[in-house]
Design an enzyme around this catalytic site. Sequence first.
Site, PDB file in Angstrom:
ATOM      1  N   LYS A   1      32.402  22.913  58.104  1.00  0.00           N
ATOM      2  CA  LYS A   1      31.203  22.477  58.830  1.00  0.00           C
ATOM      3  C   LYS A   1      30.628  21.200  58.205  1.00  0.00           C
ATOM      4  CE  LYS A   1      27.631  22.272  61.546  1.00  0.00           C
ATOM      5  NZ  LYS A   1      26.562  21.568  60.982  1.00  0.00           N
TER       6      LYS A   1
ATOM      7  N   SER B   1      27.640  24.792  64.739  1.00  0.00           N
ATOM      8  CA  SER B   1      27.318  23.442  65.212  1.00  0.00           C
ATOM      9  C   SER B   1      27.022  23.437  66.698  1.00  0.00           C
ATOM     10  CB  SER B   1      28.474  22.484  64.944  1.00  0.00           C
ATOM     11  OG  SER B   1      28.148  21.205  65.469  1.00  0.00           O
TER      12      SER B   1
ATOM     13  N   HIS C   1      32.686  18.367  59.289  1.00  0.00           N
ATOM     14  CA  HIS C   1      32.273  18.086  60.676  1.00  0.00           C
ATOM     15  C   HIS C   1      31.064  17.152  60.670  1.00  0.00           C
ATOM     16  CE1 HIS C   1      29.367  18.828  63.903  1.00  0.00           C
ATOM     17  NE2 HIS C   1      30.393  19.000  64.709  1.00  0.00           N
ATOM     18  N   ASN C   2      30.096  17.456  59.833  1.00  0.00           N
ATOM     19  CA  ASN C   2      28.889  16.639  59.799  1.00  0.00           C
ATOM     20  C   ASN C   2      29.159  15.241  59.235  1.00  0.00           C
ATOM     21  OD1 ASN C   2      27.666  18.960  60.691  1.00  0.00           O
ATOM     22  ND2 ASN C   2      25.857  18.716  59.417  1.00  0.00           N
TER      23      ASN C   2
ATOM     24  N   GLU D   1      30.565  13.456  61.954  1.00  0.00           N
ATOM     25  CA  GLU D   1      29.458  13.218  62.898  1.00  0.00           C
ATOM     26  C   GLU D   1      28.666  11.964  62.472  1.00  0.00           C
ATOM     27  OE1 GLU D   1      26.865  16.724  63.654  1.00  0.00           O
ATOM     28  OE2 GLU D   1      25.214  15.442  63.017  1.00  0.00           O
TER      29      GLU D   1
HETATM   30  C1  6PG Z   1      25.313  20.301  64.211  1.00  0.00           C
HETATM   31  C2  6PG Z   1      24.519  19.249  63.516  1.00  0.00           C
HETATM   32  C3  6PG Z   1      23.393  19.851  62.769  1.00  0.00           C
HETATM   33  C4  6PG Z   1      22.367  18.835  62.315  1.00  0.00           C
HETATM   34  C5  6PG Z   1      22.800  18.191  61.027  1.00  0.00           C
HETATM   35  C6  6PG Z   1      22.638  16.727  60.920  1.00  0.00           C
HETATM   36  O1  6PG Z   1      26.484  20.356  63.916  1.00  0.00           O
HETATM   37  O2  6PG Z   1      24.750  21.038  65.016  1.00  0.00           O
HETATM   38  O3  6PG Z   1      25.326  18.540  62.627  1.00  0.00           O
HETATM   39  O4  6PG Z   1      23.941  20.599  61.752  1.00  0.00           O
HETATM   40  O5  6PG Z   1      22.008  17.978  63.304  1.00  0.00           O
HETATM   41  O6  6PG Z   1      22.083  18.854  60.043  1.00  0.00           O
HETATM   42  O7  6PG Z   1      21.428  16.438  60.397  1.00  0.00           O
HETATM   43  P1  6PG Z   1      21.044  15.063  59.737  1.00  0.00           P
HETATM   44  O8  6PG Z   1      21.471  13.975  60.654  1.00  0.00           O
HETATM   45  O9  6PG Z   1      19.559  15.177  59.655  1.00  0.00           O
HETATM   46  O10 6PG Z   1      21.667  15.009  58.392  1.00  0.00           O
END
Ligand code: 6PG
Length: 503
Positions: free
Chosen positions: A206, A134, A209-210, A213
């Site tokens: 991971k 990430s 994490h997303n 995010e």
């Molecule tokens: C990271 C990000 C990276 C990417 C994601 C999100 O941790 O570096 O999360 O993995 O930006 O794929 O992408 P989307 O917003 O397009 O789902």
Amino acid sequence: MANNGQAADVGLIGLAVMGRNLALNIADHGFSIAVFNRTTSVMQQFVAENSQTPGALIGCESLGVFLAALKSPRVIIVLVKAGPAVDDVVEQLLAAGLQPEDVVVDAGNSNWNDTIRREKQYAQRLKFFGSGVSGGELGARFGPSLMPGGDPDSWRHLKPIWEAIAAKIDPATGKPIPGAAPGHPVTGGVACTAYLGPNGAGHYVKMVHNGIEYVDMQLISEAYYLLRHLLQLAPDELADIFTRWNEGELDSYLIEITADVLRQRDPTNPKKFLVDCILDAAGQKGTGQWTAGSALDLGVPANSIAEAVFARCMSAVKEERVVAAKKLRGPVPGKRKYPRKIIEAIRQALYCSKICAYAQGFQLMRQAQQDYHWKLDFGTIASIWRGGCIIRARFLQKITEAYQRQPELVNLLLDPYFRRQVRVGQDSWRQVVMLAARHGLPAPAFMSALAYYDAYRAAVLPANLLQGQRDYFGAHTYERVDAPRGKFFHVNWPDPQRPQIEV
Ligand code: 6PG
């Protein structure tokens, strides 16, 4: 730098932007690295443009040459599009002579189920290993957060490289050490990487994490939206608010870049702010959806994570919304300006909602570790997210401390620190949610986080009635408040006497 006939320490396949930057980061740390790309000219140009790295960049025109260039056992990092392309690369490597002791590290955003499947499928022919990466392009170049999972013996081979290239935390301040530049990597500090567990553990972490995010980004966007509508402020004034917020508990990469995005003028018309020219239709590549799907599969109430995904889906039906906006009546956000103290209330609402989002993400990992037979160390996970990754934030140190205090903590909300934070912020949080509802301003992540909080702290929920309904139409049975858990009862509803039967 020339190869001087030395075997390369590591190999990397896939020279799109993440692969290029990761390769340069590795070379900056003095490792010699063999690189291969399906389109040879891309590889040649990359090597030609980067001839001065401290470690050698060895361009390889075929997979045979690539394998011959590597030390044994080979460690090969694959950075291709998640999905079938990963299997294609593995098959091509096998055809080119990969050996059973060689380690293939999938560093893409792969689905953890694929990583589990691949490890098994290739077990006799190679060591398949998964690692979350990430930090986007800059993270890959100057220090990402790395979330490795797989066979511990493979990790032994990858560890020196991953620890060298990961973002570094200053142990004295708990903050990321800034200042990496091409050819001048940060040395010292605590690396934002740690072995997380077998097979799909790294890719699962991971993914969560997303998912987090997604909520972080949605919450910040809702805060922006409320501030804008309730205070009638311009984007650069909002940027100042986010900059101030970044000095306190909300100090994080996402708040920092929010201020930058809000200050940006439209490159085609500097009289306008760029944010006002960007279409309000969010994209998504799938990792948030996987997180919400996994929560549904495992029965974990991660409603804010799901809500953040749905908020993107709602944004994406722009044309429908434009039609509905003309037809569906409701409060119209007025031109009235709220007193500026609403800014602090929105900050508190954001902070409390963020705590709930992380509580959900960690609750999800807690359940997943049982189902997948992992032993995740949540304090470590929070600590390797302190630097390099997209959700990096001062707040993560507090999560690490919470799990250090109580490794078996059931939910972050129960930790004394976070309990106190929500106690302080919750009046403002409720006020903001009420204001949003009153003014017809959608704030689904704020609202779902508050619903999560209230539901989690409710000793009694209306599921008693729901169970009665289920038993009525489908004889699905119910448990009783005055009987031990696991004893099930049924009422013969259509019968006028309606006797209760223990089943
Ligand atoms: C990271 C990000 C990276 C990417 C994601 C999100 O941790 O570096 O999360 O993995 O930006 O794929 O992408 P989307 O917003 O397009 O789902």
